[in-house]
Design a protein around this motif. Structure first.
Motif, PDB file in Angstrom:
ATOM      1  N   ASP A  65       0.839  -1.207   0.000  1.00 48.71           N
ATOM      2  CA  ASP A  65       0.000   0.000   0.000  1.00 48.71           C
ATOM      3  C   ASP A  65       0.872   1.255   0.000  1.00 48.71           C
ATOM      4  N   THR A  66       0.417   2.290  -0.681  1.00 49.61           N
ATOM      5  CA  THR A  66       1.017   3.620  -0.619  1.00 49.61           C
ATOM      6  C   THR A  66      -0.085   4.621  -0.322  1.00 49.61           C
ATOM      7  N   ARG A  90       5.400  10.875   4.246  1.00 55.10           N
ATOM      8  CA  ARG A  90       4.469  10.092   3.445  1.00 55.10           C
ATOM      9  C   ARG A  90       4.986   8.694   3.119  1.00 55.10           C
ATOM     10  N   ASN A  91       6.290   8.462   3.248  1.00 58.03           N
ATOM     11  CA  ASN A  91       6.871   7.170   2.897  1.00 58.03           C
ATOM     12  C   ASN A  91       6.993   6.239   4.097  1.00 58.03           C
TER      13      ASN A  91
END
Length: 306
Positions: A65-66, A90-91
């Motif tokens: 998932d991202t 975000r990573n």
């Protein structure tokens, strides 16, 4: 004798009593029969267990998932996801992490046990166009008129030249007289380089002439005019300069290693416009073309004899 028999009977009774006590049944051990509640493995999670039901308006992060994929799945933006979940990097989302996919309080009136349904993600292909400095610009938005190299065609060549504003005029009363070929006298042409001629004109295979040289040798304007193209957008020509001399004639100078003029510049006959090179070529050379009304003509009919 009688006493001996009595003693033997007493011993037998004692042994029988001991054996009877050893054979008595013992109570069975007590074992807890209650099993922990079953858990349901998330799809494609490699067998990791997660609660069978997740909270309303949330998403449990799965392997692969991202944030972008999750945002598209639920029809929200990445910016909103990071804000709703206080994400600073975000990573750095983790498998099993529970993310809010709706605004806080958005589902306060929803029924108990309701589960947010993801929106099917539709992936649209993104066209990537090379930019000025090799950067890629998504969505087909070019930062300049010619972003990348394109195969040669007469239509593409024509598109490199600016279109003149055509003003409608009444038809001539008398038939027009064909314009004589301007081969020798009306425009004075000069050789764009001093090297050896290694390729001659053939309308099917070579639309100009090729002149050998060393990298860095000067490339000169064959006649005065205005630069209408300076770039590397036409495949097979490398770094290319096109000069418009009048309403009929253009000249082209290809395979340069460095361009010294830009579009819109006015140049004079003999002015250095580039440095000879081998871009899109098998050896250092300048490929020179003369075009009359867009069609290639033999430059040797226009250039002075050597």
């Amino acid at each position: 004798m009688k006493n001996r028999a009595s003693r033997a009977g007493l011993a037998f009774a004692v042994i029988a009593a001991i054996l009877t006590g050893c054979a008595a049944p013992r109570p069975a051990p007590v074992r807890e029969s209650t099993t922990p509640p079953a858990t349901e493995a998330l799809p494609s999670s490699g067998g990791q267990a997660a609660p069978a039901l997740r909270q309303e308006g949330t998403h449990v992060v799965r392997p692969g998932d991202t944030l972008l994929g999750i945002a598209r799945q639920y029809g929200v933006s990445v910016k909103d996801l990071t804000a709703w979940n206080s994400i600073t990097d975000r990573n750095q989302i983790q498998v099993g992490q529970v993310l809010r996919v709706v605004p806080p309080g958005a589902n306060s009136n929803a029924g108990a046990g309701a589960v947010t349904q993801p929106v099917p993600a539709v992936t649209q292909p993104v066209e990537v166009v090379p930019g000025r400095n090799g950067s890629e610009v998504p969505g087909g938005l070019k930062q300049e008129p010619r972003g990348g190299k394109q195969p040669y065609s007469e239509e593409l060549w024509a598109s490199l030249r600016p279109k003149a504003n055509v003003v409608p005029t009444p038809p001539p009363v008398t038939p027009a007289v064909p314009e004589p070929d301007k081969a020798a006298g009306e425009t004075s042409w000069m050789w764009p380089a001093n090297g050896q001629l290694i390729g001659t004109f053939d309308e099917a295979t070579n639309k100009g002439v090729d002149i050998a040289g060393k990298p860095g040798d000067p490339v000169l304007a064959s006649a005065g005019g205005k630069v209408v193209y300076s770039g590397a957008g036409l495949r097979g020509y490398g770094k290319l300069v096109i000069i418009k001399h009048d309403a009929n004639y253009l000249t082209a100078y290809a395979h340069n290693q460095q361009l010294l003029v830009k579009e819109g510049d006015s140049v004079t006959k003999g002015q250095k416009i580039a440095e000879l090179g081998s871009t899109d070529a098998d050896r250092p050379k300048v490929h020179f073309e003369i075009r009359k009304q867009g069609r290639p003509v033999d430059p040797l009919k226009y250039l002075p004899p050597r």
